[in-house]
Design a protein around this motif. Structure first.
Motif, mmCIF file in Angstrom:
data_model
loop_
_atom_site.group_PDB
_atom_site.id
_atom_site.type_symbol
_atom_site.label_atom_id
_atom_site.label_comp_id
_atom_site.label_asym_id
_atom_site.label_seq_id
_atom_site.Cartn_x
_atom_site.Cartn_y
_atom_site.Cartn_z
ATOM 1 N N ILE A 12 -4.987 -3.546 5.515
ATOM 2 C CA ILE A 12 -3.575 -3.264 5.225
ATOM 3 C C ILE A 12 -3.412 -1.880 4.604
ATOM 4 C CG2 ILE A 12 -1.547 -4.003 3.906
ATOM 5 C CD1 ILE A 12 -2.802 -6.874 4.010
ATOM 6 N N PHE A 13 -4.285 -1.531 3.683
ATOM 7 C CA PHE A 13 -4.242 -0.233 2.998
ATOM 8 C C PHE A 13 -5.678 0.171 2.683
ATOM 9 C CE2 PHE A 13 -3.527 2.651 -0.638
ATOM 10 C CZ PHE A 13 -2.572 3.489 -0.097
ATOM 11 N N PRO A 14 -6.288 1.009 3.537
ATOM 12 C CA PRO A 14 -7.706 1.342 3.400
ATOM 13 C C PRO A 14 -8.049 2.000 2.066
ATOM 14 C CG PRO A 14 -6.812 2.151 5.482
ATOM 15 C CD PRO A 14 -5.658 1.665 4.667
ATOM 16 N N GLY A 15 -9.254 1.738 1.619
ATOM 17 C CA GLY A 15 -9.728 2.285 0.348
ATOM 18 C C GLY A 15 -9.636 3.790 0.262
ATOM 19 N N TYR A 16 -9.841 4.488 1.378
ATOM 20 C CA TYR A 16 -9.794 5.954 1.337
ATOM 21 C C TYR A 16 -8.403 6.486 1.002
ATOM 22 C CZ TYR A 16 -8.024 5.683 6.184
ATOM 23 O OH TYR A 16 -7.296 5.389 7.311
ATOM 24 N N ALA A 17 -7.380 5.649 1.116
ATOM 25 C CA ALA A 17 -6.010 6.079 0.841
ATOM 26 C C ALA A 17 -5.582 5.819 -0.603
ATOM 27 C CB ALA A 17 -5.053 5.369 1.787
ATOM 28 N N MET A 18 -6.467 5.231 -1.390
ATOM 29 C CA MET A 18 -6.091 4.833 -2.750
ATOM 30 C C MET A 18 -5.602 5.988 -3.625
ATOM 31 S SD MET A 18 -6.339 1.555 -3.086
ATOM 32 C CE MET A 18 -6.564 1.239 -4.824
ATOM 33 N N ALA A 69 -0.297 2.381 6.144
ATOM 34 C CA ALA A 69 -0.088 0.945 6.347
ATOM 35 C C ALA A 69 -0.786 0.476 7.620
ATOM 36 C CB ALA A 69 1.403 0.624 6.423
ATOM 37 N N LEU A 70 -1.649 -0.499 7.486
ATOM 38 C CA LEU A 70 -2.434 -1.106 8.560
ATOM 39 C C LEU A 70 -3.382 -0.131 9.265
ATOM 40 C CD1 LEU A 70 0.081 -3.622 10.158
ATOM 41 C CD2 LEU A 70 -1.804 -4.121 8.610
#
Length: 168
Positions: free
Chosen positions: A23-29, A40-41
């Motif tokens: 849903i929200f990849p770790g690299y985008a944190m 998103a996704l």
């Protein structure tokens, strides 16, 4: 998106066990919140979802949607992308709570095998009833508790508390 007890939108179907990394990849944190919608996704089966999603679209999934981490950013990313509602056969408890807390409606309903991508459905959150627009067929979901409806109507938990305390 302001509160609507009835949501009509186009369906995006996903399978079961869609986790928060999908849903929200770790690299985008580390991304700023205004960029969340771009991710998103992105870790799932529809990596270009954000280029195709329209405001009010509805995700329909199988069991255990939002499993994995307690990543609050996952429901925020969906809401920021314009998702109006997530319907799943079941939700990971922490995802469901996080979604409600930020004002993203979620509904437990076994709909995964009954709809297809792109179909229009209308959902009455108060009645927990899904109507398939093309056929008029109705499917019942699990009713939302009154405190959940109040939280969604307020726009999320913080807004609800502010309203109760009369803080602007």
């Amino acid at each position: 998106m302001s509160w609507k007890s009835k949501i009509q939108g186009r369906v995006w179907t996903l399978g079961g066990n869609v986790d928060t990394d999908q849903i929200f990849p770790g690299y985008a944190m580390a991304a700023p919140i205004e960029k969340f919608k771009e991710y998103a996704l992105a870790g799932g089966e529809i990596p270009d979802f954000t280029k195709k999603v329209q405001d009010g679209d509805i995700i329909v999934a199988g069991e255990n949607f939002g499993c994995g981490s307690s990543r609050e950013q996952a429901p925020v990313a969906l809401k920021e992308a314009g998702v109006g509602l997530v319907i799943a056969k079941s939700f990971a408890r922490i995802f469901r709570r996080n979604a409600i807390n930020i004002g993203l409606p979620v509904l437990v309903c076994d709909l995964e095998q009954r709809v297809e991508n792109g179909q229009e459905i209308e959902v009455d959150l108060v009645l927990a009833e899904v109507t398939i627009c093309a056929s008029g067929g109705k499917i019942s979901g699990t009713s939302l508790a009154s405190n959940v409806l109040e939280t969604l109507e307020a726009g999320g938990l913080i807004a609800k508390v502010r309203k109760q305390l009369k803080i602007s």
